[in-house]
Scaffold this active site. Sequence first.
Site, mmCIF file in Angstrom:
data_model
loop_
_atom_site.group_PDB
_atom_site.id
_atom_site.type_symbol
_atom_site.label_atom_id
_atom_site.label_comp_id
_atom_site.label_asym_id
_atom_site.label_seq_id
_atom_site.Cartn_x
_atom_site.Cartn_y
_atom_site.Cartn_z
ATOM 1 C CB SER A 190 27.099 -8.170 -40.162
ATOM 2 O OG SER A 190 27.742 -7.127 -39.463
ATOM 3 C CG HIS A 218 25.003 -11.851 -41.680
ATOM 4 N ND1 HIS A 218 24.033 -11.127 -42.327
ATOM 5 C CD2 HIS A 218 25.345 -11.120 -40.580
ATOM 6 C CE1 HIS A 218 23.809 -9.997 -41.680
ATOM 7 N NE2 HIS A 218 24.594 -9.974 -40.610
ATOM 8 C CE LYS A 249 20.527 -9.588 -39.729
ATOM 9 N NZ LYS A 249 21.316 -9.356 -38.535
HETATM 10 C C1 LIG Z 1 21.447 -8.405 -37.550
HETATM 11 C C2 LIG Z 1 22.437 -8.923 -36.605
HETATM 12 C C3 LIG Z 1 22.108 -9.145 -35.276
HETATM 13 C C4 LIG Z 1 20.824 -8.637 -34.674
HETATM 14 O O1 LIG Z 1 19.735 -9.411 -34.995
HETATM 15 P P1 LIG Z 1 18.287 -8.741 -34.939
HETATM 16 O O2 LIG Z 1 17.385 -9.905 -34.913
HETATM 17 O O3 LIG Z 1 18.168 -7.901 -36.164
HETATM 18 O O4 LIG Z 1 18.233 -7.937 -33.672
HETATM 19 C C5 LIG Z 1 23.037 -9.764 -34.471
HETATM 20 N N1 LIG Z 1 24.244 -10.122 -34.938
HETATM 21 C C6 LIG Z 1 24.601 -9.890 -36.211
HETATM 22 C C7 LIG Z 1 25.953 -10.303 -36.669
HETATM 23 C C8 LIG Z 1 23.722 -9.278 -37.087
HETATM 24 O O5 LIG Z 1 24.094 -9.015 -38.317
#
Ligand SMILES: *Cc1c(COP(=O)(O)O)cnc(C)c1O
Length: 407
Positions: A190, A218, A249
Amino acid sequence: MSEFEQELAERLALIREQGLYRELRRVNSPQLAHTQVDSRTLLNFSSNDYLGLANDPVLKEPAIKGIERYGAGSGASRLVCGSLAPHHDLEQAIAALTGAEAALAFSSGYASAVGTICARLRAHDVIVIDKRVYACIVDGARLCGAELLVFAHNDLDHLAKVLRWADRRNSGLSGKRRPRTLIVTESVFSMDGDFALLRDLVELKEKHGAWLMVDEAHATGLYGEKRRGLAEEFGVAGQIEVQMGTLGKALGSAGGYICGSRTLIDYLVNRARSFIFSTAPVPAAAAAATAAIQFVQSEEGQARRNQLWARVDQVKNGLIAAGLVLPPVRSAIIPWVIGEEAKALEAAAALRDRGVFVPAIRYPTVARGQARLRLTLSAAHSAADVSQLVSALSPLKPGPEVPSRRA
Ligand SMILES: *Cc1c(COP(=O)(O)O)cnc(C)c1O
């Protein structure tokens, strides 16, 4: 000031001193390429809305219909009376997208990781994580009580060593239940935008009889012929015991999911505490995510993905020309590592002055001394937006750190 507040104020002062103080910025518009932050319109290169879906009618209309038909709230947890039709439709859509037997939707990606890791592992097990995994995986690893081992980022030799240690440790333990080892990694990291070496990880975990959990936060919707994620792109999805992703995302909505075998999902319904003891996601979010999954699999979705990659290539070419060393892989996350926290804050402020919004990412999101600008691209950006970004960045000097050793 009461003693209660006095102590907090002292801690905050310490956070400020280290250049690690954080505060909220009020955004007065939806997620757009040009976002209204406080009273200014800024070119936004910090959103994870990679396909520009968060504010797209393709999602908004099903979300509105979802509210009209099922209400604004879900009323209860899934196991009580909150397991609404939109949740079941969403889980079917996730399973169909990923080709897994079954899927389970959680209220967030954070809840998916913590709930699943804690449900699967006990104190006498071992959890092995890449040094750079996201906080929710670290928190799940700590909370589950298993022996926590960390391997250097994408370092397979180190991982092999750690697994040999785990094998010795596990075989030395006696008891009714055999101790197990779970490896957890992200597919696209990330904060670095580089890839996990999924084929090698699968090979290693099979050699050691360990299990593998991969967080595709991602990557879902962006990689693979069927947009399933990086595991599909590398042809190893079938060998991964637990696949995780997020809906907030590229998919433009909110929530998280786990997919895998029917048995895994049935087990999580019974044992994942963040699923059981939490109100079901709102119908609007579930309906929007279902629409997003259908969209990314469509021809229009493919066109949107091509547009994203065109922007990514454009910005990378511009930055490489400016002397930045970037991971050779193609992801929507581009790290500009600066190093010192205060310098990263200054760089972010300078960019804001030039009309570009890229917050500085600092400890504890990344290691101390690894502060960076984390640029993220979206299909919603135009070629002119990217040119503006590249010229806003050009007065900055690339930092001393190379973001990643391998891809
Ligand atoms: C954003 C993210 C999460 C968390 O997801 P949310 O739905 O925002 O709680 C988990 N793992 C990774 C790698 C992320 O980037």
